[in-house]
Design a protein around this motif. Structure first.
Motif, short mmCIF file in Angstrom:
data_model
loop_
_atom_site.label_atom_id
_atom_site.label_comp_id
_atom_site.label_asym_id
_atom_site.label_seq_id
_atom_site.Cartn_x
_atom_site.Cartn_y
_atom_site.Cartn_z
N GLY A 196 5.35 -4.02 -1.18
CA GLY A 196 5.55 -2.62 -1.60
C GLY A 196 4.52 -2.50 -2.85
O GLY A 196 3.94 -3.53 -3.22
N GLU A 197 4.19 -1.55 -3.30
CA GLU A 197 4.84 -0.22 -3.12
C GLU A 197 4.43 0.39 -1.61
O GLU A 197 3.37 0.40 -1.40
CB GLU A 197 4.56 0.67 -4.17
N CYS A 198 5.57 0.81 -0.83
CA CYS A 198 5.18 1.18 0.61
C CYS A 198 6.21 2.33 0.78
O CYS A 198 7.33 2.11 0.17
CB CYS A 198 5.22 0.18 1.51
N LEU B 22 10.30 0.33 -2.50
CA LEU B 22 10.18 1.66 -1.46
C LEU B 22 9.85 2.64 -2.40
O LEU B 22 10.32 2.99 -3.41
CB LEU B 22 11.21 1.69 -0.43
N HIS B 23 9.16 3.67 -1.49
CA HIS B 23 8.86 4.99 -2.51
C HIS B 23 9.33 6.20 -1.26
O HIS B 23 8.70 5.87 -0.11
CB HIS B 23 7.18 5.12 -2.61
N GLU B 24 9.87 7.00 -1.58
CA GLU B 24 10.18 8.15 -0.84
C GLU B 24 10.16 9.50 -1.46
O GLU B 24 11.02 9.53 -2.28
CB GLU B 24 11.39 7.83 0.19
N VAL C 245 14.99 1.41 -3.36
CA VAL C 245 14.13 2.98 -3.29
C VAL C 245 14.06 2.95 -4.93
O VAL C 245 14.87 3.56 -5.74
CB VAL C 245 14.94 3.87 -2.77
N HIS C 246 12.57 2.97 -5.26
CA HIS C 246 12.02 3.05 -6.47
C HIS C 246 11.81 4.49 -6.84
O HIS C 246 11.86 5.39 -5.96
CB HIS C 246 10.92 2.15 -6.78
N CYS C 247 12.18 4.76 -8.33
CA CYS C 247 11.96 6.00 -8.73
C CYS C 247 12.76 7.19 -7.93
O CYS C 247 12.35 8.05 -7.20
CB CYS C 247 10.58 6.55 -9.04
N VAL D 43 0.82 -1.06 0.02
CA VAL D 43 -0.03 0.08 0.10
C VAL D 43 0.97 1.29 -0.19
O VAL D 43 1.66 1.61 0.79
CB VAL D 43 -0.94 0.13 1.14
N HIS D 44 0.71 1.98 -1.08
CA HIS D 44 1.44 3.35 -1.33
C HIS D 44 1.11 4.29 -0.06
O HIS D 44 0.03 4.39 0.31
CB HIS D 44 0.88 3.79 -2.74
N PRO D 45 2.17 5.23 0.41
CA PRO D 45 1.63 6.18 1.44
C PRO D 45 0.50 6.90 1.25
O PRO D 45 -0.27 7.37 2.00
CB PRO D 45 3.02 6.93 1.55
ZN LIG Z 1 6.23 5.42 -6.12
#
Ligand SMILES: [Zn+2]
Length: 264
Positions: free
Chosen positions: A95-97, A131-133, A156-158, A66-68
């Motif tokens: 992820g994506e989390c 991961l998304h940050e 750490v994606h994108c 679940v995305h933030p």
């Molecule tokens: Zn993302």
């Protein structure tokens, strides 16, 4: 035959692919972009991604998370769902989390809580993290740091951050996903210097389609939709920035990706 490339971040269950999803996969495969790892970013898209990927064994994989942005919709049942999806053969990562303090679509404490829950789940299951940050580096590091001893592989994606953040991620043993952001002359040029500092055994490529269509691609696709068949364009931008032949970057990032996700 073009070099094999793997798109590690494609939001293939997005509605913009509803009319031609099978063709998007086929077009990519014909261009050597195969397999694809479909991003699950909410309960529903994680279920849909797994169901769709299961129809193309070895060609499609998926993540469950679940995305933030959607953290506010999480309940304790969310973890049960992710745990059960994670047991399926096509699901290769949690992820994506992560955390997104740039758009703040969910309150920060709620983002923090559900990011940590998903990190714990990945630790428990020994599955890689996707991961998304965005604008949340200190808190992101703090949460991951709590599980340092048992943390599985994580990407750490994108990645769009700065040198300090990149160094920190690399020192923590993390992998870095690069998208067409590197082709963006307005906000991505710093990545052209930074990508040189990423060892090829930590670097992976992704489109993040239907988003982030490379801005310097000609012609631009209809309705601006990004798709995995454009991954070679991103490969070429990365190769140019690093001064290495595209074939070398393709082979190395593909090997890195297969090892990371444990796929063929
Ligand atoms: Zn993302």
């Amino acid at each position: 035959m073009a070099s094999q490339l793997i798109d590690i971040g494609i939001n293939l269950m997005h509605k913009s692919y509803n009319a031609d999803r099978d063709q998007v996969v086929q077009r990519a495969a014909d261009a050597g972009v195969t397999p694809l790892v479909i991003t699950g970013s909410a309960e529903r898209s994680s279920q849909e991604a797994s169901a769709y990927a299961s129809k193309f064994p070895g060609k499609l994989y998926s993540t469950a998370g679940v995305h933030p942005h959607d953290a506010k919709s999480c309940t304790p049942k969310t973890l049960d769902l992710l745990r059960s999806l994670a047991s399926r053969p096509e699901v290769v990562a949690i992820g994506e989390c992560g955390l997104d303090y740039n758009r703040d679509f969910s309150p920060r404490p709620v983002q923090d809580q559900w990011f940590e829950e998903q990190v714990k789940l990945a630790v428990e299951l020994g599955l890689p993290l996707f991961l998304h940050e965005r604008d949340a580096h200190p808190k992101f590091i703090e949460i991951l740091g709590k599980y340092k001893a048992n943390l599985p592989k994580a990407v750490v994606h994108c990645f769009t951050g700065n040198q300090y953040e990149l160094d920190r991620y690399l020192r923590m043993g993390m992998y870095i996903g690069i998208t067409g952001w590197i082709c963006d002359e307005r906000r991505g040029t710093h990545l052209r210097d930074l990508v040189k500092k990423i060892p090829l055994n930590r670097l992976m490529l992704e489109t993040d389609g239907p988003f982030l269509t490379p801005r310097d691609m000609r012609p631009q696709p209809k309705e601006g939709r990004n798709e995995p068949v454009f991954l070679p364009h991103i490969l070429n931008a990365v190769a140019r920035a690093t001064g290495k032949p595209p074939e070398e970057v393709a082979a190395a990032t593909t090997t890195t990706t297969k090892e990371f996700f444990g796929i063929e």
